[in-house]
Design an enzyme around this catalytic site. Structure first.
Site, PDB file in Angstrom:
ATOM      1  N   TYR A 121     -52.466  25.030  50.932  1.00  0.00           N
ATOM      2  CA  TYR A 121     -51.804  26.279  50.543  1.00  0.00           C
ATOM      3  C   TYR A 121     -52.530  26.935  49.362  1.00  0.00           C
ATOM      4  O   TYR A 121     -52.761  28.154  49.347  1.00  0.00           O
ATOM      5  CB  TYR A 121     -50.362  25.955  50.186  1.00  0.00           C
ATOM      6  N   LYS A 125     -54.284  30.663  49.358  1.00  0.00           N
ATOM      7  CA  LYS A 125     -53.750  31.703  48.486  1.00  0.00           C
ATOM      8  C   LYS A 125     -54.810  32.247  47.521  1.00  0.00           C
ATOM      9  O   LYS A 125     -54.847  33.441  47.230  1.00  0.00           O
ATOM     10  CB  LYS A 125     -52.546  31.165  47.706  1.00  0.00           C
ATOM     11  N   SER A 155     -36.210  32.092  48.716  1.00  0.00           N
ATOM     12  CA  SER A 155     -36.450  32.509  50.096  1.00  0.00           C
ATOM     13  C   SER A 155     -36.301  31.307  51.014  1.00  0.00           C
ATOM     14  O   SER A 155     -36.025  30.187  50.574  1.00  0.00           O
ATOM     15  CB  SER A 155     -37.857  33.108  50.231  1.00  0.00           C
ATOM     16  N   ARG A 156     -36.501  31.522  52.303  1.00  0.00           N
ATOM     17  CA  ARG A 156     -36.465  30.406  53.248  1.00  0.00           C
ATOM     18  C   ARG A 156     -37.511  29.362  52.907  1.00  0.00           C
ATOM     19  O   ARG A 156     -37.362  28.187  53.225  1.00  0.00           O
ATOM     20  CB  ARG A 156     -36.720  30.928  54.671  1.00  0.00           C
ATOM     21  N   HIS A 324     -85.305  48.147  30.513  1.00  0.00           N
ATOM     22  CA  HIS A 324     -84.856  49.518  30.731  1.00  0.00           C
ATOM     23  C   HIS A 324     -85.718  50.136  31.826  1.00  0.00           C
ATOM     24  O   HIS A 324     -86.941  50.086  31.759  1.00  0.00           O
ATOM     25  CB  HIS A 324     -85.012  50.299  29.424  1.00  0.00           C
ATOM     26  N   ASN A 419     -80.489  43.859  21.086  1.00  0.00           N
ATOM     27  CA  ASN A 419     -81.047  42.875  22.007  1.00  0.00           C
ATOM     28  C   ASN A 419     -82.117  42.045  21.293  1.00  0.00           C
ATOM     29  O   ASN A 419     -83.113  42.588  20.807  1.00  0.00           O
ATOM     30  CB  ASN A 419     -81.654  43.584  23.223  1.00  0.00           C
ATOM     31  N   PRO A 420     -81.938  40.711  21.202  1.00  0.00           N
ATOM     32  CA  PRO A 420     -82.910  39.875  20.485  1.00  0.00           C
ATOM     33  C   PRO A 420     -84.303  39.884  21.115  1.00  0.00           C
ATOM     34  O   PRO A 420     -85.254  39.395  20.497  1.00  0.00           O
ATOM     35  CB  PRO A 420     -82.283  38.483  20.514  1.00  0.00           C
ATOM     36  N   GLY A 440     -87.837  50.430  24.738  1.00  0.00           N
ATOM     37  CA  GLY A 440     -88.301  51.546  25.557  1.00  0.00           C
ATOM     38  C   GLY A 440     -87.852  52.878  24.997  1.00  0.00           C
ATOM     39  O   GLY A 440     -88.588  53.871  25.021  1.00  0.00           O
TER      40      GLY A 440
END
Length: 643
Positions: A121, A125, A155-156, A324, A419-420, A440
């Site tokens: 089950y 799911k 529920s049932r 880039h 950005n390193p 860039g």
């Protein structure tokens, strides 16, 4: 359409009673309902029955249960996962054609968290959740939304495993309002996961730790490195919230800036006090102090870099491999030298506003080396097409050679690109580079200012747009050679590394505005006053931004314009009362500061041909009143006119 085979909780047997009972309840409440007893594996029949009865498709809700460990795995998968797929597939084209659809998948906490004895089950799911997430992406452009609920209700199915009093307190009525709202045409929720029960509703989302790079320069990656970094790998401090990045609209971003950021950017793209022409971009006290047009990439860059590109939902990439690709920038008006900008981003498309007006548009592409091979389209339907163009087949009309410094990348990154790859040798080596590379967008800025000087006399108001393709990296300390070809108001550009002759920017061009026919130098000489053009522009700005200017300035300025030695006009800028106003003619009140200047000298100052300070000391510009208030004139005029 109420579909129920009437099977028992183990999926056996068949009866019409269950569906008929629900239909009777709906009709008793004044609703319309039709029972259907087909298996969900006959999805086409089920959907056709709905169309025949109602002509429209909204949702499916499927559930049976099995507490038998791995037994009945096939049955559970067939009903929950395959059944959901088949019914949805049958409805999909109908939803596309009607340009509307709302799909609700019913998952379970057992699938989200796992549960003892429910391996079959739980697997089914959670599979439904994965299906829903993808349908949410694929259906978005057709106005088909797909969400998932994980309900707890009596529920049932649950009455066999819950005490009777608990079943009674978990009424389905406490779940259905959420389902109805998610199906409504006003609800724009898409791709959501909700737990619901007993009147409580909560939305779930995933978290991802910041993680850790465990691969080192010139060293193999091994389990010991993973062990040593395990605490960091599992540290959810400042965790990110992954989702799907494709088509993702990010939250609006706010960027505060003043002259310091403008100057820092100018230094980052190679401007220097060695060149007198650069001073207008480096000194806030310069009479023509301006912001470089390519500073327009910085607010959008800030929107993407706040928290790092790793915070983009669903973007799980190796930043040593990020390059880039292309950049397009268009300005709709000259950039102010200070203020607050708001950027609205659709992942790689960015609109930036200042003082409520759209000032620039950015579109960029990013390449992640080695991250391909997953198929799909190579272009985005949301991307505007700005083609790269080859330069004319002739010798360039102008060539400029400019040296970058060893610290150029270290300086440029202070404008917000952290950005390193551009500062850390070890990080750059992991990306295959011998040393940290130049941004860039730094090379982009060099090329743009070369064009601005060669073909627009360093006038930022002439700049319209720029498109470039980044081809190869530049190492800090190398020299950039920009070759330029003029074709009308379009300047084609190509940039190379002078030392290696390697092309770094290709297919690039800058579009310039033509010299305005309404500029003072083009107005007819004689009867009219050329200064009227500037004051009418001020009137328009006060109309748009008067209340904001009143808060900043709180003063009244009067201008006495002379011609041939006689008073010709009087203008008063009232930024003290009400929402601000511009008056022509005698002013009923008292000005805090009054200037007297000839029409000709006023226009000379507007054009940048006459320094206001020199005009004052030479007697061409006279002032009376609180002279210190003259500093506030920048707030009124600096962003909109050269004066």
């Amino acid at each position: 359409l109420v579909n129920d085979l009437g099977a028992d909780t183990k999926g056996g047997g068949k009866s019409s009673a269950a569906a008929d009972k629900v239909v009777e309840e709906i009709k008793a409440k004044g609703g319309k309902a039709v029972a259907n007893y087909d298996s969900v594996e006959d999805g086409e029949k089920l959907i056709q029955a709905a169309l025949d009865s109602f002509g429209r498709i909204v949702l499916s809700n499927i559930s049976i249960s099995q507490y038998t460990y791995f037994n009945y795995m096939n049955l559970i998968q067939r009903i929950h996962l395959r059944g959901s797929f088949l019914v949805t597939r049958a409805a999909w084209n109908h939803m596309k054609n009607q340009k509307f659809g709302r799909i609700i998948m019913t998952a379970s906490a057992a699938g989200i968290y796992g549960n003892f004895g429910q391996a079959n089950y739980s697997a089914a799911k959670l599979g439904m959740l994965g299906l829903a997430n993808t349908l949410a992406i694929e259906g978005r452009k057709y106005n088909i939304h797909c969400n998932t609920i994980a309900p707890v209700a009596g529920s049932r199915l649950t009455e066999t495993v819950m005490p009777p009093d608990l079943v009674a307190s978990l009424k389905p009525e406490y779940v259905s309002p959420l389902v109805l709202w998610l199906c409504h045409d006003q609800c724009q929720e898409n791709g959501g996961l909700f737990e619901v029960g007993a009147g409580w509703i909560g939305k779930l989302r995933w978290e991802r730790s910041r993680g850790r790079i465990v691969r080192q320069k010139n060293q193999p990656m091994n389990p010991e490195a993973v062990r040593d970094q395990w605490d960091k790998i599992c540290d959810f401090t400042d965790a990110t919230k992954p989702a799907q990045a494709i088509g993702q609209k990010l939250p609006p971003s706010t960027f505060n800036f003043n002259h310091i950021q403008c100057i820092l950017y100018a230094l980052g793209v190679g401007m220097s006090t060695k060149d007198p022409d650069h001073l207008r971009f480096l000194y806030e006290g310069h009479p023509d102090f301006s912001c470089l047009p390519t500073f327009g990439v910085i607010p959008s860059q800030a929107a993407m870099m706040d928290g790092g590109l790793s915070s983009v939902p669903g973007l799980n990439i190796d930043f040593t491999q990020v390059l880039h690709g292309e950049q397009y920038l268009e300005l709709y008006k000259p950039l102010p030298t200070s203020g607050i900008s708001f950027s609205h981003c659709y992942f790689n498309i960015m609109n930036t506003y200042s003082r409520g007006e759209l000032v620039c548009f950015n579109q960029f592409s990013v390449f992640v080396v080695g991250a391909g091979g997953f198929g799909g389209k190579r272009t985005s339907e949301k991307a505007k097409v700005y083609a790269v163009l080859p330069p004319p087949q002739r010798a360039p009309d102008a060539v400029v050679i400019d040296s970058t410094t060893r610290d150029q990348a270290a300086l440029y990154r202070l404008s917000g690109d952290w950005n390193p790859l551009h500062i850390d040798p070890s990080f750059a080596a992991m990306g295959g580079f011998q040393a940290p590379i130049l941004h860039g967008l730094c090379s982009f800025g060099f090329a743009a200012r070369h064009v601005l000087k060669q073909f627009a006399a360093n006038d930022p108001s002439r700049f319209k747009s720029i498109k470039v393709r980044f081809v190869k990296p530049v190492l800090p300390g190398q020299s950039l050679q920009t070759e330029m070809w003029k074709e009308g108001n379009r300047i084609h550009i190509q940039s190379k590394v002078k030392e290696t002759d390697a092309v770094v920017l290709s297919g690039a061009y800058i579009d310039l505005h033509a010299t305005s026919e309404a500029s003072p130098e083009n107005l007819p000489q004689g009867g009219g006053l050329q200064s009227e053009l500037v004051f009418e522009e001020i009137r328009r700005r006060i109309k748009d931004l008067g209340s904001e200017l009143v808060k900043k300035v709180n003063a009244v300025f009067s201008w006495e314009i002379t011609k041939d030695g006689k008073n010709a006009a009087q203008w008063t800028i009232d930024l003290k009362n009400g929402g601000g106003a511009l008056h022509k003619g005698p002013y009923p009140g008292k000005a805090d500061l009054t200037f007297t200047v000839s029409d000709e000298n006023f226009v000379q100052m507007v054009q940048g041909k006459l320094n206001p300070q020199k005009a004052f000391f030479s007697g061409k510009l006279k002032a009376r009143g609180n002279i210190m208030l003259s500093q506030k004139l920048e707030v009124i005029l600096k962003d909109y006119a050269k004066l």
